[in-house]
Design an enzyme around this catalytic site. Structure first.
Site, PDB file in Angstrom:
ATOM      1  N   CYS A 273      -1.503   0.899   3.852  1.00 40.07           N
ATOM      2  CA  CYS A 273      -2.959   0.704   3.818  1.00 40.07           C
ATOM      3  C   CYS A 273      -3.393  -0.760   3.791  1.00 40.07           C
ATOM      4  CB  CYS A 273      -3.562   1.419   2.618  1.00 40.07           C
ATOM      5  SG  CYS A 273      -3.137   3.159   2.611  1.00 40.07           S
TER       6      CYS A 273
HETATM    7  C1  UGA Z   1      -4.504   1.109  -1.597  1.00 35.95           C
HETATM    8  C2  UGA Z   1      -5.750   1.016  -2.475  1.00 35.95           C
HETATM    9  O1  UGA Z   1      -5.371   0.621  -3.800  1.00 35.95           O
HETATM   10  C3  UGA Z   1      -6.459   2.371  -2.527  1.00 35.95           C
HETATM   11  O2  UGA Z   1      -7.655   2.251  -3.266  1.00 35.95           O
HETATM   12  C4  UGA Z   1      -6.777   2.804  -1.102  1.00 35.95           C
HETATM   13  O3  UGA Z   1      -7.383   4.086  -1.080  1.00 35.95           O
HETATM   14  C5  UGA Z   1      -5.506   2.869  -0.296  1.00 35.95           C
HETATM   15  O4  UGA Z   1      -4.871   1.578  -0.304  1.00 35.95           O
HETATM   16  C6  UGA Z   1      -5.868   3.278   1.103  1.00 35.95           C
HETATM   17  O5  UGA Z   1      -6.523   2.494   1.796  1.00 35.95           O
HETATM   18  O6  UGA Z   1      -5.619   4.432   1.483  1.00 35.95           O
HETATM   19  P1  UGA Z   1      -2.011   2.000  -1.975  1.00 35.95           P
HETATM   20  O7  UGA Z   1      -1.693   1.375  -0.659  1.00 35.95           O
HETATM   21  O8  UGA Z   1      -1.551   3.385  -2.245  1.00 35.95           O
HETATM   22  O9  UGA Z   1      -3.606   2.021  -2.207  1.00 35.95           O
HETATM   23  O10 UGA Z   1      -1.351   1.100  -3.079  1.00 35.95           O
HETATM   24  P2  UGA Z   1      -1.820  -0.007  -4.130  1.00 35.95           P
HETATM   25  O11 UGA Z   1      -1.670   0.542  -5.482  1.00 35.95           O
HETATM   26  O12 UGA Z   1      -3.116  -0.591  -3.762  1.00 35.95           O
HETATM   27  O13 UGA Z   1      -0.683  -1.096  -3.902  1.00 35.95           O
HETATM   28  C7  UGA Z   1      -0.583  -1.789  -2.672  1.00 35.95           C
HETATM   29  C8  UGA Z   1       0.461  -2.850  -2.753  1.00 35.95           C
HETATM   30  O14 UGA Z   1       0.052  -3.918  -3.601  1.00 35.95           O
HETATM   31  C9  UGA Z   1       1.810  -2.390  -3.285  1.00 35.95           C
HETATM   32  O15 UGA Z   1       2.820  -2.951  -2.488  1.00 35.95           O
HETATM   33  C10 UGA Z   1       1.865  -2.965  -4.693  1.00 35.95           C
HETATM   34  O16 UGA Z   1       3.176  -3.214  -5.114  1.00 35.95           O
HETATM   35  C11 UGA Z   1       1.082  -4.252  -4.512  1.00 35.95           C
HETATM   36  N1  UGA Z   1       0.472  -4.765  -5.755  1.00 35.95           N
HETATM   37  C12 UGA Z   1      -0.493  -4.053  -6.378  1.00 35.95           C
HETATM   38  C13 UGA Z   1       0.875  -5.988  -6.255  1.00 35.95           C
HETATM   39  O17 UGA Z   1       1.745  -6.668  -5.689  1.00 35.95           O
HETATM   40  N2  UGA Z   1       0.271  -6.477  -7.392  1.00 35.95           N
HETATM   41  C14 UGA Z   1      -0.698  -5.771  -8.030  1.00 35.95           C
HETATM   42  O18 UGA Z   1      -1.212  -6.290  -9.050  1.00 35.95           O
HETATM   43  C15 UGA Z   1      -1.084  -4.540  -7.520  1.00 35.95           C
END
Ligand code: UGA
Length: 445
Positions: A273
């Protein structure tokens, strides 16, 4: 609840929504083009790993509240709502590929006469501003021969659920955003949500379709920005003796205007995403004649971030040629088996180019990773087996089971106990005293 709905596309969004809605008494039919997926869902087995989904799906498929078919006619018959939840992948130039959305819209239009009167079509797939009204609406009208606003309604309703907590996010969203193409359609969708959430209806906004479409992109772009920001600070910390990004994140996170969430430094954001949506927004802005410098910098920082771990490894081992590097974690984040756009893949590619032998382990992502990596790496059956005889270990995904490993485990099993903590899961003091410990955003004094 008397509602009957059709959900097109049974990926993370569609299937989770289908199962959760069915669990509250709504009759749901999923339509999907993937036969293997359909067969699994029919048996109540989720084709994806998502905490809590298996239990709900088993229940709603066995009691007949959730059905699944390949046939749009069967799926849409007598339904009040159809939700388009198909994928919107990136084209090689970063722009959005709308082909699944347009073919789903065409099929929905052709079968609209079978749906109940005043049916509402809901686009949930992430699409660039203008898509719902300028692309989906005309397809629906021409393929159905019906008129929006008179015969049926159309809204764009983005989803914000996270993989790994999709069920929880479906039951407890922060907000509902509805972009209505025709007046009154927004309220109609809201009525369904009011029944579903009952007295727990979250805050909602009803606006036009372009605002709703842009809210989704702006949301993910902001999250990506927060992550690249803290990763940039982490890379600075790494060069200042005594600095630790975890403490910096805590400190700035206490400022109410910043907030503590999404400030975890690491090897970058990944998954299906955030990277894709940022690329699509950048490409869309550029097509409008605007160069979004900040967003491009966010993307640039993220592209380089995984290689920070390779740099550290090279510094500690002088060369990676012939060295055995253990990667703990393949999934793009914990609690999912999804390896799409995962950091692990970028890291493996670079490590192999450096001449390292790579051994990998992931609690859920091994099967999906094998399809992409083939025999280029060695696969371990457990974390301990993975680190055995390794010259260096990189923590790529912060699974709980990796957090439980103690310095003694690395010392006992590795050839040389060097741990590079790419997700900040260990205590630098505890680990630093017992083995060679390096971490993103941490520089010992
Ligand atoms: C993301 C959004 O958080 C959702 O709200 C959205 O609905 C979704 O995309 C989408 O567009 O469908 P997601 O991709 O499942 O959700 O995962 P996240 O929890 O956002 O994490 C994304 C990435 O960021 C991961 O690789 C995670 O490891 C990284 N991350 C997250 C960090 O490196 N640091 C953080 O503090 C948080």
């Amino acid at each position: 609840m008397g509602y009957k709905i059709c959900i097109i596309g049974s990926g993370y969004v569609g299937l989770t929504m289908a199962a959760c809605f069915a669990s509250r008494g709504i009759k749901v039919t999923c339509v999907d083009i993937d036969k293997e997926r359909i067969e699994k869902i029919k048996k109540g087995e989720p084709p994806i790993h998502e905490p809590g989904l298996k239990e709900i799906l088993a229940k709603v498929t066995s009691d007949g509240r959730l059905k699944v078919t390949e046939d749009y006619a069967e799926g849409m018959k007598d339904t009040e709502f159809s939700f388009i939840c198909v994928g919107t992948p990136s084209k090689p130039d970063g722009s959005i590929d709308l082909s699944y959305v347009t073919s789903a819209a065409e099929a929905v239009g052709k079968n609209l006469h079978l749906a109940s009167k005043n049916h509402l079509v809901v686009v949930k797939s992430t699409v660039v501003p203008g898509t719902t009204s300028r692309i989906v609406a005309p397809i629906l009208e021409s393929s159905s021969g019906m008129k929006i606003g008179r015969d049926f309604g159309l809204v764009f309703n983005p989803e914000f659920l996270r993989e790994g907590s999709a069920v929880e996010d479906t039951f407890h969203p922060d907000r509902i955003i509805i972009g209505e193409h025709d007046e009154g359609s927004g309220k109609k969708l809201l009525a369904l949500y009011k029944e579903f959430y009952n007295n727990l209806l979250p805050p909602y906004i009803i606006t036009n379709t372009v605002n709703a479409e842009l809210i989704k992109y702006a949301n993910n772009a902001f999250l990506a920005t927060k992550i690249s920001f803290i990763n940039e600070i982490a890379n600075i910390c790494q060069r200042i003796p005594g600095a630790d990004v975890e403490t910096i994140a805590k400190g700035i996170g206490l400022d109410k205007r910043i907030g503590p969430l999404f400030l975890k430094a690491g090897l970058g954001y990944a998954g299906p995403c955030l990277p894709k949506d940022l690329s699509a927004l950048i490409s869309h802005a550029q097509s409008l004649g605007y160069d979004p410098l900040l967003l491009r910098a966010v993307q640039h920082t993220n592209e380089n971030q995984p290689y920070q771990a390779v740099l550290i490894a090279k510094n500690l081992l002088s060369t990676l040629k012939g060295k055995r590097v253990a990667l703990l974690g393949l999934a793009f984040k914990p609690n999912t088996d999804d390896v799409r756009c995962a950091i692990s893949l970028k890291l493996i590619d670079r490590l192999l180019k450096e001449g390292a032998q790579v051994v990998v382990f992931d609690p859920k992502g091994l099967e999906n990773a094998k399809k992409l990596l083939g025999d280029t790496v060695l696969y371990a059956d457990s974390a301990i087996e993975c680190i055995k005889d390794a010259d260096c270990c990189i923590i790529v995904t912060e699974w709980d089971e990796f957090k439980k490993l103690r310095p003694e485990d690395f010392v006992k099993f590795m050839r040389s106990p060097i741990v590079i903590d790419g997700r900040r899961v260990y205590d630098p003091k505890e680990f630093g005293n017992k083995l060679t410990y390096a971490a993103i955003g941490y520089c010992p004094s």
